[in-house]
Design a protein around this motif. Structure first.
Motif, PDB file in Angstrom:
ATOM      1  N   ILE A 430      -1.580  -5.126 -12.773  1.00 59.57           N
ATOM      2  CA  ILE A 430      -3.026  -5.242 -12.618  1.00 59.57           C
ATOM      3  C   ILE A 430      -3.365  -6.478 -11.791  1.00 59.57           C
ATOM      4  N   SER A 431      -2.673  -7.588 -12.046  1.00 61.27           N
ATOM      5  CA  SER A 431      -2.908  -8.825 -11.301  1.00 61.27           C
ATOM      6  C   SER A 431      -2.605  -8.640  -9.819  1.00 61.27           C
ATOM      7  N   SER A 432      -1.480  -7.978  -9.539  1.00 59.78           N
ATOM      8  CA  SER A 432      -1.106  -7.739  -8.144  1.00 59.78           C
ATOM      9  C   SER A 432      -2.089  -6.794  -7.470  1.00 59.78           C
ATOM     10  N   ALA A 433      -2.520  -5.735  -8.183  1.00 58.07           N
ATOM     11  CA  ALA A 433      -3.478  -4.790  -7.617  1.00 58.07           C
ATOM     12  C   ALA A 433      -4.813  -5.469  -7.336  1.00 58.07           C
ATOM     13  N   ALA A 434      -5.215  -6.404  -8.205  1.00 56.25           N
ATOM     14  CA  ALA A 434      -6.478  -7.115  -8.003  1.00 56.25           C
ATOM     15  C   ALA A 434      -6.442  -7.894  -6.687  1.00 56.25           C
ATOM     16  N   LYS A 435      -5.327  -8.544  -6.411  1.00 58.18           N
ATOM     17  CA  LYS A 435      -5.220  -9.332  -5.182  1.00 58.18           C
ATOM     18  C   LYS A 435      -5.098  -8.444  -3.945  1.00 58.18           C
ATOM     19  N   ILE A 436      -4.347  -7.361  -4.067  1.00 54.59           N
ATOM     20  CA  ILE A 436      -4.088  -6.514  -2.903  1.00 54.59           C
ATOM     21  C   ILE A 436      -5.267  -5.597  -2.592  1.00 54.59           C
ATOM     22  N   ASP A 437      -5.771  -4.906  -3.613  1.00 50.12           N
ATOM     23  CA  ASP A 437      -6.801  -3.887  -3.366  1.00 50.12           C
ATOM     24  C   ASP A 437      -8.160  -4.493  -3.041  1.00 50.12           C
ATOM     25  N   MET A 438      -8.399  -5.715  -3.542  1.00 53.45           N
ATOM     26  CA  MET A 438      -9.676  -6.359  -3.228  1.00 53.45           C
ATOM     27  C   MET A 438      -9.557  -7.273  -2.010  1.00 53.45           C
ATOM     28  N   GLN A 439      -8.401  -7.152  -1.329  1.00 55.61           N
ATOM     29  CA  GLN A 439      -8.173  -7.811  -0.039  1.00 55.61           C
ATOM     30  C   GLN A 439      -8.498  -9.303  -0.057  1.00 55.61           C
ATOM     31  N   GLY A 440      -8.023  -9.967  -1.074  1.00 60.66           N
ATOM     32  CA  GLY A 440      -8.178 -11.408  -1.152  1.00 60.66           C
ATOM     33  C   GLY A 440      -9.515 -11.875  -1.654  1.00 60.66           C
ATOM     34  N   GLU A 441     -10.435 -10.967  -1.956  1.00 59.69           N
ATOM     35  CA  GLU A 441     -11.758 -11.358  -2.418  1.00 59.69           C
ATOM     36  C   GLU A 441     -11.807 -11.618  -3.923  1.00 59.69           C
ATOM     37  N   TYR A 442     -10.762 -11.239  -4.598  1.00 61.38           N
ATOM     38  CA  TYR A 442     -10.734 -11.485  -6.051  1.00 61.38           C
ATOM     39  C   TYR A 442     -10.432 -12.957  -6.306  1.00 61.38           C
ATOM     40  N   ASN A 501      15.989  -6.376 -10.963  1.00 65.71           N
ATOM     41  CA  ASN A 501      15.028  -7.461 -11.091  1.00 65.71           C
ATOM     42  C   ASN A 501      13.639  -6.870 -11.317  1.00 65.71           C
ATOM     43  N   VAL A 502      12.758  -7.665 -11.938  1.00 63.17           N
ATOM     44  CA  VAL A 502      11.344  -7.317 -12.017  1.00 63.17           C
ATOM     45  C   VAL A 502      10.618  -8.169 -10.991  1.00 63.17           C
ATOM     46  N   GLU A 503       9.982  -7.512 -10.040  1.00 61.17           N
ATOM     47  CA  GLU A 503       9.276  -8.227  -8.992  1.00 61.17           C
ATOM     48  C   GLU A 503       7.993  -8.865  -9.540  1.00 61.17           C
ATOM     49  N   GLU A 504       7.432  -9.796  -8.786  1.00 63.24           N
ATOM     50  CA  GLU A 504       6.203 -10.469  -9.200  1.00 63.24           C
ATOM     51  C   GLU A 504       5.050  -9.487  -9.366  1.00 63.24           C
ATOM     52  N   CYS A 505       5.125  -8.345  -8.677  1.00 60.80           N
ATOM     53  CA  CYS A 505       4.077  -7.332  -8.798  1.00 60.80           C
ATOM     54  C   CYS A 505       4.279  -6.441 -10.017  1.00 60.80           C
ATOM     55  N   GLY A 506       5.361  -6.645 -10.760  1.00 62.57           N
ATOM     56  CA  GLY A 506       5.620  -5.869 -11.961  1.00 62.57           C
ATOM     57  C   GLY A 506       6.564  -4.704 -11.766  1.00 62.57           C
ATOM     58  N   ARG A 569       5.389  -2.270  -1.664  1.00 64.53           N
ATOM     59  CA  ARG A 569       5.221  -2.075  -0.220  1.00 64.53           C
ATOM     60  C   ARG A 569       4.168  -3.036   0.323  1.00 64.53           C
ATOM     61  N   ALA A 570       3.108  -3.227  -0.450  1.00 62.85           N
ATOM     62  CA  ALA A 570       2.050  -4.141  -0.012  1.00 62.85           C
ATOM     63  C   ALA A 570       2.559  -5.564   0.094  1.00 62.85           C
ATOM     64  N   ASN A 571       3.663  -5.870  -0.602  1.00 64.60           N
ATOM     65  CA  ASN A 571       4.262  -7.205  -0.538  1.00 64.60           C
ATOM     66  C   ASN A 571       5.339  -7.308   0.534  1.00 64.60           C
ATOM     67  N   GLY A 572       5.386  -6.321   1.413  1.00 64.54           N
ATOM     68  CA  GLY A 572       6.262  -6.420   2.583  1.00 64.54           C
ATOM     69  C   GLY A 572       7.633  -5.814   2.432  1.00 64.54           C
ATOM     70  N   TYR A 573       7.903  -5.122   1.354  1.00 60.36           N
ATOM     71  CA  TYR A 573       9.210  -4.496   1.165  1.00 60.36           C
ATOM     72  C   TYR A 573       9.194  -3.054   1.661  1.00 60.36           C
ATOM     73  N   ASP A 574      10.374  -2.554   2.000  1.00 55.56           N
ATOM     74  CA  ASP A 574      10.545  -1.168   2.420  1.00 55.56           C
ATOM     75  C   ASP A 574      11.497  -0.498   1.431  1.00 55.56           C
ATOM     76  N   PRO A 575      10.968   0.039   0.345  1.00 52.43           N
ATOM     77  CA  PRO A 575      11.847   0.538  -0.722  1.00 52.43           C
ATOM     78  C   PRO A 575      12.543   1.848  -0.365  1.00 52.43           C
ATOM     79  N   VAL A 576      13.679   2.060  -1.010  1.00 52.21           N
ATOM     80  CA  VAL A 576      14.422   3.318  -0.930  1.00 52.21           C
ATOM     81  C   VAL A 576      14.229   4.034  -2.264  1.00 52.21           C
ATOM     82  N   VAL A 577      13.810   5.293  -2.218  1.00 51.81           N
ATOM     83  CA  VAL A 577      13.579   6.074  -3.437  1.00 51.81           C
ATOM     84  C   VAL A 577      14.644   7.163  -3.510  1.00 51.81           C
ATOM     85  N   VAL A 578      15.389   7.166  -4.604  1.00 55.28           N
ATOM     86  CA  VAL A 578      16.499   8.110  -4.788  1.00 55.28           C
ATOM     87  C   VAL A 578      16.289   8.877  -6.090  1.00 55.28           C
TER      88      VAL A 578
END
Length: 604
Positions: A430-442, A501-506, A569-578
């Motif tokens: 939720i914290s990561s979504a608040a920062k990303i989806d509100m485009q820095g306005e949160y 690992n658990v990323e900072e975005c959860g 992805r919003a944090n700049g990673y290019d994940p592989v889904v298997v």
């Protein structure tokens, strides 16, 4: 509803009784009504007098003409009393109990086995807490009655004794009666009403029945000739008591699944709820539910039914798109008729299972939400998470769960480490979504992994093991023996990949690698430098929706995993889904390696 509704019913009559009681009461909960009929009626008809008395007036008139002066008179009167309709039984039962207190103590010296069991059977139905019940139980024990002594007691009498037993019945007596029933059950359990009556009793642990081979064998025979309402009722009883007897469950589910009879909406609710409660949902029952739900689409009318079906679908990880589209479409058309609680549960369920078509419903829910009206902190956290999943998060709702007071409250609401970690990961998302989806306005409060150290969550090796258990439960066999075993052939774990690992975005990442675009090899971890590696997410059978026709795609995974991929992805990673299913298409280990290598080196 009439109290004799199931008197000596056989299979066809039981179906009629169920249909009659539903129509008479106007209830929309057909299965609950059927179970209620078991709970409030008897299946024993008076053996010496075929007459039935519907009202208290008729009973008292009959009693004037047939005064009670002996044990046999009392048993006959008790038999007559249970035929009186339910709304008159209180007055009648009070009179019968009074007669029991006055007459029976004068006859104790004449009581034999039949009299003891017969009188107890009726006394338990009339008032199990009465003094005379204790007195007759003492007689039972004093006479040293064994299960062998009960051979001449009618089978139905023993059934009804079990049916009306509760905590007031001496455990030794109950075990003797149960043993007598088991001895005769293969030969004498002849109708579904007796089966359901046995399971409706509250005094005996249901699992003892379901673990008994003779009982299960007899039940299986009955299931094959039961009507659909009875099968659904039996399945519901098993679900209520968490009785996961696979042999009997398979028989019931197969019988329902291959029936040409369409399940009604209440039956769909009952079957889905029971199967999800028992974590038993083979593809065949999912197909039956999906087909019959579509057939019922024009009679869906209640939000409670929609929410109940959706809740069960979420627990079943139902992936049938037609079923979800039908539910979402109905909800959208009837959104104004829902209260906030119903709409909130439905939207939260859609977010959990990962059904993106629910976004308009989330938008409709958002302005209706009020934190102070939510029942629990966990419910509120789930609702705000659903807003994050549907890109509907705003500053007010993000602040409501990310402020220190709420974080302390929700984290201290449990001491179980896995539950705490689950809540911490949800808050990180939720914290990561608040920062990303509100485009820095949160500008409100946020959380980081360090926030949870004071709650015993340090995101160290122990936390990562717990996070892995959250994803895979106790069964990580698919990940270890299929995915990682193949990966380590091209990316040795000590030199070419980083562990979970658990990323900072959860988002929980299974493993990291770094492909070399020029050589199509993998770069050693010592040479990664500041470059971002590719996180790999593996999804096995338990991590995806089930019974879905869609090809392996991110829409097949559950909601939290979908959100995790979006955030990483919003944090700049290019994940592989298997997917595990992708390995299933590979005939050899070499094909598995090549498939995995191709996915790792593919860029988007």
């Amino acid at each position: 509803m009439w109290s004799r509704g199931l008197t000596f019913v056989r299979n066809s009559l039981a179906n009629q009784s169920c249909r009659f009681s539903v129509a008479a009461s106007g209830s929309t909960t057909e299965i609950d009504d059927f179970l209620h009929s078991i709970n409030t009626t008897t299946v024993q008809v008076p053996s010496k007098n075929t007459r039935t008395l519907e009202t208290a007036t008729e009973f008292f008139r009959w009693l004037d003409q047939n005064p009670v002066k002996s044990i046999n008179h009392f048993i006959n009167a008790a038999q007559m009393s249970i035929t009186v309709r339910a709304d008159d039984q209180k007055k009648v039962f009070a009179m019968v109990e009074k007669m029991a207190n006055n007459i029976l103590p004068t006859c104790y010296d004449k009581f034999g086995v039949l009299e003891i069991v017969d009188s107890l059977r009726f006394l338990l139905q009339i008032n199990p807490k009465s003094k005379v019940v204790n007195d007759v139980q003492k007689l039972f024990l004093e006479k040293g009655i064994t299960s062998a002594d009960l051979q001449d007691v009618p089978f139905n009498t023993i059934v009804m004794f079990i049916r009306y037993s509760d905590s007031s019945v001496n455990e030794k007596i109950l075990n003797i009666l149960a043993d007598a029933l088991i001895r005769r059950i293969e030969k004498e359990l002849g109708n579904s009403s007796d089966l359901l009556a046995i399971l409706a009793g509250k005094g005996y642990e249901k699992s003892k029945w379901f673990h008994n081979a003779k009982f299960v064998a007899a039940a299986e025979k009955l299931v094959r000739v039961m009507g659909t309402p009875e099968k659904c009722a039996l399945l519901k009883i098993m679900g209520n008591h968490k009785q996961r007897n696979k042999l009997l469950l398979n028989t019931i589910v197969n019988s329902i699944s291959y029936s040409n009879e369409c399940l009604s909406v209440p039956q769909i609710v009952s079957v889905t709820s029971s199967c999800s409660s028992l974590t038993f949902y083979p593809p065949k029952i999912a197909r039956k539910i999906s087909e019959d739900l579509e057939k019922n689409s024009n009679v869906l009318s209640a939000w409670d039914d929609i929410v109940a079906i959706a809740d069960a679908f979420v627990r079943m990880r139902m992936g049938d798109e037609k079923s979800w589209s039908l539910l979402v479409r109905w909800a959208a058309e009837n959104v104004k008729q829902a209260n906030v609680g119903q709409l909130g549960r439905f939207v939260s369920g859609l977010a959990r299972v990962g059904e993106p078509s629910g976004k308009p419903l989330a938008a409709a829910l958002k302005p209706l939400l009020a934190r102070e009206k939510t029942s629990t902190p966990t419910s509120w956290l789930n609702i705000v998470y659903s807003l994050a999943y549907f890109h509907e998060l705003d500053a007010k709702h993000a602040d409501s769960v990310l402020n220190q007071s709420f974080v302390d409250q929700i984290m201290n609401s449990t001491m179980e480490i896995h539950d705490r970690l689950r809540k911490a990961i949800t808050l990180l998302m939720i914290s990561s979504a608040a920062k990303i989806d509100m485009q820095g306005e949160y500008k409100g409060p946020t959380v980081k992994k360090e926030t949870f150290a004071r709650f015993g969550i340090n995101f160290d090796a122990k936390t990562i093991r717990n996070a892995r258990q959250l994803k895979y439960s106790s069964d990580n066999k698919e990940c270890d023996e299929i995915f990682l075993k193949t990966l380590f052939k091209i990316a040795p774990q000590d030199t070419h990949c980083q562990l979970p690992n658990v990323e900072e975005c959860g988002a929980f990442v299974d493993v990291y690698v770094m492909p070399d675009p020029e050589t199509e090899l993998l770069v050693s971890t010592t040479q990664w430098g500041s470059r971002k590696p590719r996180p790999i997410f593996f999804y096995g059978w338990m991590q995806t929706k089930q019974n879905t026709e869609m090809e392996s795609s991110e829409l097949k995974i559950l909601g939290q995993e979908q959100l995790g991929l979006r955030l990483i992805r919003a944090n700049g990673y290019d994940p592989v889904v298997v997917f595990k299913s992708e390995f299933d298409y590979c005939a050899t280990d070499i094909e598995k390696v090549n498939m995995l290598r191709s996915k790792i080196h593919k860029t988007f």
